[in-house]
Design an enzyme around this catalytic site. Structure first.
Site, mmCIF file in Angstrom:
data_model
loop_
_atom_site.group_PDB
_atom_site.id
_atom_site.type_symbol
_atom_site.label_atom_id
_atom_site.label_comp_id
_atom_site.label_asym_id
_atom_site.label_seq_id
_atom_site.Cartn_x
_atom_site.Cartn_y
_atom_site.Cartn_z
ATOM 1 N N GLU A 1 0.840 -1.192 0.000
ATOM 2 C CA GLU A 1 0.000 0.000 0.000
ATOM 3 C C GLU A 1 0.882 1.251 0.000
ATOM 4 O O GLU A 1 1.956 1.255 0.611
ATOM 5 C CB GLU A 1 -0.911 0.005 1.225
ATOM 6 C CG GLU A 1 -1.884 -1.171 1.240
ATOM 7 C CD GLU A 1 -2.781 -1.183 2.478
ATOM 8 O OE1 GLU A 1 -2.579 -0.313 3.360
ATOM 9 O OE2 GLU A 1 -3.676 -2.048 2.556
ATOM 10 N N HIS B 1 -7.859 1.286 2.280
ATOM 11 C CA HIS B 1 -7.678 0.814 3.656
ATOM 12 C C HIS B 1 -8.399 1.741 4.638
ATOM 13 O O HIS B 1 -7.821 2.233 5.614
ATOM 14 C CB HIS B 1 -6.193 0.720 4.020
ATOM 15 C CG HIS B 1 -5.917 -0.264 5.128
ATOM 16 N ND1 HIS B 1 -4.747 -0.981 5.185
ATOM 17 C CD2 HIS B 1 -6.649 -0.639 6.209
ATOM 18 C CE1 HIS B 1 -4.776 -1.755 6.270
ATOM 19 N NE2 HIS B 1 -5.919 -1.550 6.907
#
Length: 402
Positions: A262, A285
């Site tokens: 990420e 997220h």
């Protein structure tokens, strides 16, 4: 206390955390992004408390380079980004927030299930392109459909209750023995659950054995035209396999909030094989990213860090014995983390007794190979006694609170 205790908060932790730590007398620095290993090491030389979310990795190398670090707060549920064993060996206590964002994650899952079942992503895209497509083709109600929950913990159980309230039939699978809530039914195997579910949602933890937990075989075992959600951990799913199943039409839609890699900060490029697929919802997220959840998390974890620093409380620590001993004014407190072998407490108390120190209160807890004892005395504890306890071969760390 601010001269001795510095706190570093990373990844846009809620301001409530900084307010609580500052009010406790700590000097707080905040950074709005994750730090890589070298950046983190450079910032930790004089830091006693570290607050992170999910992206910053606290490795054994980081812990070895942080001589003043006494506690790490994970302002999230998961702690797989922290080397918990190395933290314990370094005398660093770790806390997390196992409950604070449960409702936020569950509400996102419900919203995504409805959105995919009604194919709202496609309708929304067409409308923004100026196309009016008033059609019921491929759109369904969630009422009467079967939800399969993989992982029946705090999030899975609450999702189970809300899904039933929407009229869904709920199945769940968990490797541990869990009590079914409402009318939910336990599946005897993951394969059984996959074959009966219209929607499959993952809520498993971040243990290493869950790496690539869900891949080609699991997607193939799902019912044709079913939906898939992962709001747990990015590394538990083979997303290449998911793309192939969506392109083949076997999986009708997916919602994914977590990814193996990420971006570290807002605005950085997001790369994934799932981009551009139909009826696929990708979120950065944000399962627990509501103002309510982040405020609760900030308050909870900051409170744990403050209590540990000021009183030695390890209640709900993820890597230490959990102890809470009320503290009376005018007492000196010894916080002794040691290897859990016979005779350590007797030797400590022998050293205190030999020097005429009267123990006013004491509490011992053990967890696996570690023991943690909190000892209060009114007077008589000298630097010599402290040095002797520190020199014991079983001692991992010793902290003195006046």
């Amino acid at each position: 206390m601010s001269d001795a205790v510095r706190a570093l908060l990373l990844e846009q932790i809620h301001p409530e955390a900084e307010a609580i730590l500052s009010a406790a007398g700590f000097a707080v620095d905040s950074v709005d992004r994750a730090l890589d290993e070298d950046e983190l090491i450079a910032r930790l030389a004089d830091v006693s408390l570290l607050g992170i979310r999910s992206k910053t990795q606290v490795s054994a190398r980081v812990l070895a380079a942080a001589p003043k670090l006494i506690a790490v707060g994970a302002f999230c549920i998961g702690t797989n980004q922290i080397d918990l064993a190395a933290a314990a060996e370094s005398g660093v206590t770790v806390f997390n927030a196992p409950f604070s964002n449960t409702r936020s994650v569950v509400e996102l899952a419900i919203a995504e299930i409805i959105s995919m079942t009604r194919r709202l992503t496609e309708k929304n895209g067409l409308m923004h392109d100026g196309v009016w497509d008033k059609s019921a083709h491929g759109a369904h109600e969630v009422r009467g459909r079967t939800l399969g929950i993989v992982g029946y913990g705090n999030i899975g159980t609450q999702l189970s209750v809300l899904a039933e309230n929407l009229g869904m039939r709920v199945l769940f699978f968990d490797t541990a023995d869990k009590l079914a809530l409402g009318n939910a039914r336990r599946s005897l195997s993951l394969k059984e659950l996959l074959g009966e579910s219209d929607v499959v949602t993952l809520h498993v933890d971040g243990r290493a054995t869950n790496q690539n937990f869900f891949g080609e075989n699991e997607f193939a075992a799902m019912r044709p035209g079913s939906l898939f959600l992962n709001l747990s951990r990015g590394f538990v799913v083979d997303y290449g396999a998911l793309r192939r199943q969506i392109e083949a039409g076997h999986v009708a839609g997916a919602a994914v909030d977590v990814f193996p890699v990420e971006p570290k900060g807002r605005g950085d490029e997001f790369v994934s094989e799932l981009r551009g697929l139909p009826n696929v919802i990708l979120t950065p997220h944000i399962g627990g990213s509501t103002e309510e959840a982040q405020q609760d998390i900030g308050r909870f974890v900051a409170g744990k860090l403050a209590d540990f620093t000021q009183d030695g409380s390890t209640s709900m620590s993820v890597n230490m014995p959990g102890l809470v001993l009320p503290r009376a004014t005018g007492r000196l407190r010894l916080l002794h983390l040691h290897r859990n072998v016979p005779g350590v407490l007797a030797r400590v108390n022998g050293l205190l007794a030999d020097s005429g120190v009267n123990v006013e209160a004491q509490l011992l807890g053990t967890r696996g190979e570690y023991g943690y004892v909190v000892t209060d005395s009114a007077s008589g504890t000298t630097q010599s006694i402290v040095d002797q306890i520190r020199a014991m071969p079983e001692t991992i760390s010793l902290r003195v609170i006046f």
